[in-house]
Design an enzyme around this catalytic site. Structure first.
Site, PDB file in Angstrom:
ATOM      1  N   GLU A  42       0.853  -1.197   0.000  1.00 36.73           N
ATOM      2  CA  GLU A  42       0.000   0.000   0.000  1.00 36.73           C
ATOM      3  C   GLU A  42       0.892   1.252   0.000  1.00 36.73           C
ATOM      4  O   GLU A  42       1.925   1.273   0.683  1.00 36.73           O
ATOM      5  CB  GLU A  42      -0.846  -0.037   1.283  1.00 36.73           C
ATOM      6  CG  GLU A  42      -1.734   1.161   1.517  1.00 36.73           C
ATOM      7  CD  GLU A  42      -2.458   1.071   2.879  1.00 36.73           C
ATOM      8  OE1 GLU A  42      -2.084   0.246   3.740  1.00 36.73           O
ATOM      9  OE2 GLU A  42      -3.418   1.841   3.054  1.00 36.73           O
ATOM     10  N   LYS A 112      -9.417   2.554  -1.867  1.00 38.53           N
ATOM     11  CA  LYS A 112      -9.686   1.923  -0.560  1.00 38.53           C
ATOM     12  C   LYS A 112     -10.998   2.441   0.041  1.00 38.53           C
ATOM     13  O   LYS A 112     -11.145   3.662   0.237  1.00 38.53           O
ATOM     14  CB  LYS A 112      -8.507   2.228   0.368  1.00 38.53           C
ATOM     15  CG  LYS A 112      -8.531   1.537   1.715  1.00 38.53           C
ATOM     16  CD  LYS A 112      -7.228   1.864   2.460  1.00 38.53           C
ATOM     17  CE  LYS A 112      -7.076   1.093   3.751  1.00 38.53           C
ATOM     18  NZ  LYS A 112      -5.797   1.429   4.428  1.00 38.53           N
ATOM     19  N   CYS A 145      -5.176  -3.133   2.419  1.00 42.70           N
ATOM     20  CA  CYS A 145      -4.887  -3.220   3.849  1.00 42.70           C
ATOM     21  C   CYS A 145      -6.127  -3.405   4.716  1.00 42.70           C
ATOM     22  O   CYS A 145      -6.713  -4.464   4.721  1.00 42.70           O
ATOM     23  CB  CYS A 145      -4.053  -2.010   4.282  1.00 42.70           C
ATOM     24  SG  CYS A 145      -3.084  -2.372   5.761  1.00 42.70           S
TER      25      CYS A 145
HETATM   26  C1  ACM Z   1      -3.904   0.075   7.116  1.00 37.86           C
HETATM   27  O1  ACM Z   1      -5.011  -0.008   6.573  1.00 37.86           O
HETATM   28  N1  ACM Z   1      -2.901   0.727   6.545  1.00 37.86           N
HETATM   29  C2  ACM Z   1      -3.667  -0.583   8.404  1.00 37.86           C
END
Ligand code: ACM
Length: 268
Positions: A42, A112, A145
């Site tokens: 990420e 995300k 993530c």
């Molecule tokens: C995250 O979503 N970077 C823990």
């Protein structure tokens, strides 16, 4: 479509603010992996811990930027599929995104949808349901993530036919790798979680990232696992079509046996 493919994770420690150095590392790992698909962490184009919006805007990349063009050349030259996390600038907003780049130059972005902690103050949340991309190496889904804590994300991707879940991460908690075992088993999909390593001390705090990137089979077997601290490439050979078999016993289909009439309170 190929029967057998090699997938890889390129676990590394991005240099905060140095996109050029980070993309050189990506190129180096693509060459080293010689895989059909390689996943990177990420926000690995930029680093993670932005001091504020101005810094985030300055490091964000537009989908038509020279950096993305350079990644397209790498995917073409090494005939590979690259999935990588970046701050994505679009119409004045910045998303925590991952980009899939196919050897043909075709790109797909996932933004995300479940932002973690301070990300909520910095990024625009994703604005679309996760989707599946049909490629010459199989059907790929992306998540980022902290999406791991919402089982709906992998379930939606599995319902849409994903065989391989590409999961760039910057993990600071210890739960995700074990949780992804459940995501793989309950959906019968391959998952590749590529975490970063190292620490970032910025914006008044230090974050320690936990490494241990992993590639899991559609039955939850660990096919490859990285160390907690080292930069490294891990690889596994898989048959993506195995993820089309959802039978966990001869009588139990993990997708087909869902009792959706009794799940209505999920949709609220
Ligand atoms: C995250 O979503 N970077 C823990």
């Amino acid at each position: 479509m190929k029967d057998v493919i090699t997938i890889a994770c390129g676990q590394f420690q991005p240099v905060f603010g140095d996109t050029t150095a980070n993309l050189l590392k990506v190129k180096d790992f693509v060459e080293q992996a010689a895989a059909n698909l390689i996943i990177f962490p990420e926000l690995c184009a930029s680093g993670y811990e932005f001091k504020g919006h101005r810094e985030l805007q300055a490091l964000a990349l537009a989908p038509d930027s020279s950096e993305i063009r350079c990644l397209k050349e790498i995917a073409r030259d090494f005939r590979t599929h690259i999935v990588l996390g970046l701050p994505e600038r679009n119409s004045g907003k910045v998303y925590n995104s991952s980009i899939l780049i196919e050897p043909s130059g075709k790109t797909t972005i996932y933004r995300k949808i479940h932002l973690f902690d301070r990300e909520k103050r910095l990024f625009e949340p994703g604005n679309a349901e996760p989707s599946v991309v049909r490629t010459e190496i199989g059907r790929l889904g992306m998540m980022i993530c902290f999406d791991w804590i919402f089982p709906e994300v992998v379930r939606i991707l599995a319902l849409k036919g994903a065989q391989i879940i590409c999961h760039p991460a910057n993990l600071v908690l210890q739960f995700c790798q074990r949780a992804m075992f459940a995501r793989s088993v309950e959906n019968g999909v391959f998952t590749a979680t590529c975490n970063r390593v190292g620490a970032e001390s910025r914006a008044g705090r230090t974050l320690n990232f936990t490494g241990a990137s992993q590639i899991l089979s559609n039955r939850g077997a660990t096919l490859a696992q990285a160390s907690d601290e080292k930069e490294e490439v891990i690889k596994a050979e898989i048959r993506p079509a195995e993820a089309d078999n959802k039978m966990i016993t001869t009588l139990n289909d993990v997708i087909g046996d869902r009792r959706i009439d009794y799940y209505k309170s999920l949709i609220v």
